[in-house]
Write a protein that holds these residues in place. Structure first.
Motif, PDB file in Angstrom:
ATOM      1  N   ALA A  39       0.842  -1.209   0.000  1.00 37.47           N
ATOM      2  CA  ALA A  39       0.000   0.000   0.000  1.00 37.47           C
ATOM      3  C   ALA A  39       0.871   1.250   0.000  1.00 37.47           C
ATOM      4  O   ALA A  39       0.577   2.232  -0.700  1.00 37.47           O
ATOM      5  CB  ALA A  39      -0.917  -0.013   1.219  1.00 37.47           C
ATOM      6  N   GLN A  40       1.959   1.173   0.750  1.00 35.28           N
ATOM      7  CA  GLN A  40       2.842   2.343   0.875  1.00 35.28           C
ATOM      8  C   GLN A  40       3.515   2.685  -0.462  1.00 35.28           C
ATOM      9  O   GLN A  40       3.552   3.843  -0.871  1.00 35.28           O
ATOM     10  CB  GLN A  40       3.867   1.999   1.959  1.00 35.28           C
ATOM     11  N   ARG A  88      -0.542 -11.404  -6.209  1.00 31.33           N
ATOM     12  CA  ARG A  88      -1.550 -11.550  -5.142  1.00 31.33           C
ATOM     13  C   ARG A  88      -1.247 -10.559  -4.009  1.00 31.33           C
ATOM     14  O   ARG A  88      -2.135 -10.050  -3.342  1.00 31.33           O
ATOM     15  CB  ARG A  88      -1.525 -12.998  -4.641  1.00 31.33           C
ATOM     16  N   ALA A  89       0.045 -10.284  -3.837  1.00 33.43           N
ATOM     17  CA  ALA A  89       0.437  -9.316  -2.798  1.00 33.43           C
ATOM     18  C   ALA A  89       0.583  -7.906  -3.372  1.00 33.43           C
ATOM     19  O   ALA A  89       0.203  -6.931  -2.739  1.00 33.43           O
ATOM     20  CB  ALA A  89       1.749  -9.756  -2.151  1.00 33.43           C
ATOM     21  N   CYS A  90       1.162  -7.808  -4.578  1.00 34.64           N
ATOM     22  CA  CYS A  90       1.397  -6.485  -5.175  1.00 34.64           C
ATOM     23  C   CYS A  90       1.630  -6.667  -6.678  1.00 34.64           C
ATOM     24  O   CYS A  90       2.630  -7.267  -7.095  1.00 34.64           O
ATOM     25  CB  CYS A  90       2.622  -5.832  -4.523  1.00 34.64           C
ATOM     26  N   ALA A  91       0.700  -6.123  -7.455  1.00 37.32           N
ATOM     27  CA  ALA A  91       0.769  -6.319  -8.908  1.00 37.32           C
ATOM     28  C   ALA A  91       1.973  -5.614  -9.528  1.00 37.32           C
ATOM     29  O   ALA A  91       2.440  -6.009 -10.604  1.00 37.32           O
ATOM     30  CB  ALA A  91      -0.522  -5.823  -9.553  1.00 37.32           C
ATOM     31  N   GLU A 360      -9.606  -1.321  -3.392  1.00 35.05           N
ATOM     32  CA  GLU A 360      -9.598  -0.272  -4.431  1.00 35.05           C
ATOM     33  C   GLU A 360      -8.282  -0.319  -5.219  1.00 35.05           C
ATOM     34  O   GLU A 360      -8.248  -0.085  -6.416  1.00 35.05           O
ATOM     35  CB  GLU A 360      -9.893   1.121  -3.844  1.00 35.05           C
ATOM     36  N   ARG A 361      -7.183  -0.683  -4.538  1.00 33.88           N
ATOM     37  CA  ARG A 361      -5.897  -0.835  -5.249  1.00 33.88           C
ATOM     38  C   ARG A 361      -5.976  -2.024  -6.209  1.00 33.88           C
ATOM     39  O   ARG A 361      -5.480  -1.949  -7.338  1.00 33.88           O
ATOM     40  CB  ARG A 361      -4.747  -1.021  -4.245  1.00 33.88           C
ATOM     41  N   TYR A 362      -6.609  -3.099  -5.764  1.00 38.42           N
ATOM     42  CA  TYR A 362      -6.707  -4.267  -6.645  1.00 38.42           C
ATOM     43  C   TYR A 362      -7.436  -3.882  -7.937  1.00 38.42           C
ATOM     44  O   TYR A 362      -7.058  -4.287  -9.028  1.00 38.42           O
ATOM     45  CB  TYR A 362      -7.453  -5.420  -5.967  1.00 38.42           C
ATOM     46  N   TRP A 363      -8.504  -3.092  -7.799  1.00 41.23           N
ATOM     47  CA  TRP A 363      -9.268  -2.683  -8.987  1.00 41.23           C
ATOM     48  C   TRP A 363      -8.398  -1.806  -9.889  1.00 41.23           C
ATOM     49  O   TRP A 363      -8.350  -1.994 -11.102  1.00 41.23           O
ATOM     50  CB  TRP A 363     -10.546  -1.942  -8.561  1.00 41.23           C
TER      51      TRP A 363
END
Ligand SMILES: Cc1cc2nc3c(=O)[nH]c(=O)nc-3n(C[C@H](O)[C@H](O)[C@H](O)COP(=O)(O)OP(=O)(O)OC[C@H]3O[C@@H](n4cnc5c(N)ncnc54)[C@H](O)[C@@H]3O)c2cc1C
Length: 395
Positions: A39-40, A88-91, A360-363
């Motif tokens: 996220a950061q 899955r953790a960070c695209a 929202e980040r996944y989207w």
């Protein structure tokens, strides 16, 4: 009914020991090193250089490159499982690895001379260097054959002029696999591929682009201004670059499909977890049919995407045709990821709109999978072309 006991093994849905142990290893790494910063770095747009170094140490940057050329010597299936778990953790981590593996190491593995492999492939596969794939131009996107960048032979050097746009890994890249017109009168048949050292005088990188998603991946323009590249940096045959570009994208699409699969997986997990926790009207929201339908719809999207992605990778490992299957996987998995992430937001209600809950980040991250390495519309063109080849239209 026919006795099939003596028949060939048929279909197996087991991934096998290698891919399963890759999943375990990458999941452990992703949970401990990637998820805590995802996220950061999305917010700060920071390229995760320290983690890229760790991915190199784990062999994740040259996964299917033979060990003799510095790679991990694994199957394509193991590679897609790794990209799925990273994403899955960070695209952003997923695409950084996917570009180096599929778009940079692959063409070197398939088309480079033994000397070029020693000099360029080995450090890239080991992750000592990072690569970028430079095909797209301001006026050559879906129609990548419309290359305006030119390469002209001058003595012992090719002189490159032009620019590339939207290049992933551009900032940190040491090596730029660059496509340029060597004979513009021949169109797609007049394009060649070059291995370009990013430090070549005349190669300039633009500013880092601001993006909707995959914000920790570094995307920039690259300019070639009388950049002189040694003659022996031609990759493959002269004027065969477009074939190399397309063959490379064929494998790359499976990597992007795996990236989408990882995002879809993360979205479904988040939605299920929240449905089990959140209470409204004195009940878990997972008891409401409307929520259950979203979970069911997400699950069918996720599982069909998984089947298509693994099938495409498996076919590639068998050395069997996989153009249609790679496009089907990329098209479906990317749309599935967007839909799953969208439902995950809806299941979360207002909290889903807040960055704290990640969906929202996944989207935002899912959305790019429908665009790069060929938009969904381009994948449909590829699928239709393949189907018509299998069953030609009657005159
Ligand atoms: C974040 C990001 C990273 C990227 N990384 C790289 C990279 O590392 N290397 C690289 O070379 N490129 C990269 N790209 C470029 C990417 O592959 C292109 O953006 C993509 O192929 C689409 O090209 P375009 O943007 O020019 O869109 P266009 O081709 O202009 O398309 C615009 C719209 O028209 C549609 N369209 C176009 N032609 C047709 C047709 N014949 N039939 C129907 N519909 C059509 C498209 O599907 C799309 O909806 C990246 C892009 C982004 C956004």
């Amino acid at each position: 009914m026919a006795d099939t006991t003596e028949a060939a093994p048929g279909i197996s849905f087991d991934l096998g020991e290698e891919a399963e142990s890759v999943r375990e290893m990458v999941r452990d790494f992703a949970e401990s090193e990637i998820r805590p910063i995802a996220a950061q770095i999305d917010e700060s747009h920071e390229f995760p250089a320290a983690n890229v170094k760790k991915m190199a140490e784990l062999g994740l940057l040259g996964m299917f490159v033979p060990e003799e050329h510095g790679g991990a010597g694994m199957t394509y299936l193991s590679y897609v499982v790794a990209i799925e778990e990273l994403s899955r953790a960070c695209a952003s981590h997923g695409v950084i690895a996917s570009v180096n593996n599929s778009l940079v190491c692959y063409p070197l593995m398939a088309y480079a001379s033994p000397e070029q492999k020693k000099k360029w492939l080995e450090p890239l596969a080991k992750g000592e260097k990072l690569g970028a794939y430079c095909l797209t131009e301001p006026n050559a996107g879906s129609n990548a054959a419309n290359q305006q960048t030119t390469a002209v032979l001058d003595g012992d050097h090719w002189v490159l002029n032009g620019s590339k746009i939207f290049i992933t890994n551009a900032g940190p890249a040491d090596v730029l696999i660059t496509y340029a017109a060597t004979d513009r009168s021949l169109g797609a048949r007049g394009i060649s591929a070059f291995i370009v050292d990013a430090d070549t005088p005349g190669v300039r990188k633009g500013r880092k682009e601001g993006k909707l998603g995959i914000r920790a991946s570094d995307t920039r323009e690259i300019y070639y201004e009388d950049a002189r590249v040694p003659k022996d940096c031609l990759l493959g045959e002269l004027n065969k670059g477009y074939t190399i570009a397309l063959a490379t994208l064929g494998g790359g699409r499976i990597g992007i499909a795996a990236q989408a699969l990882g995002i879809a997986q993360a979205s479904v997990e988040a939605a299920v977890k929240y449905a089990n926790e959140r209470e409204q009207f004195d009940r878990k929201i997972g008891e409401f049919d409307a929520i259950r339908h979203m979970l069911a719809d997400s699950t069918v999207e996720l599982e069909t995407a998984r089947l298509l992605v693994y099938q495409a990778a498996w076919l590639r490992d068998q050395g069997r045709p996989n153009t249609k299957e790679a496009s089907l996987a990329k098209w479906h998995a990317s749309e599935a990821a967007t839909r799953c992430a969208n439902w995950a937001i809806q299941v979360h209600g207002g909290y889903g709109y807040m960055s704290e809950y990640h969906v929202e980040r996944y989207w935002r991250d899912a959305r790019i999978c429908e665009i790069y390495e060929g938009t969904t519309e381009v994948q449909k063109m590829v699928v239709a072309g393949q189907v018509l080849k299998e069953h030609p239209l009657e005159a």
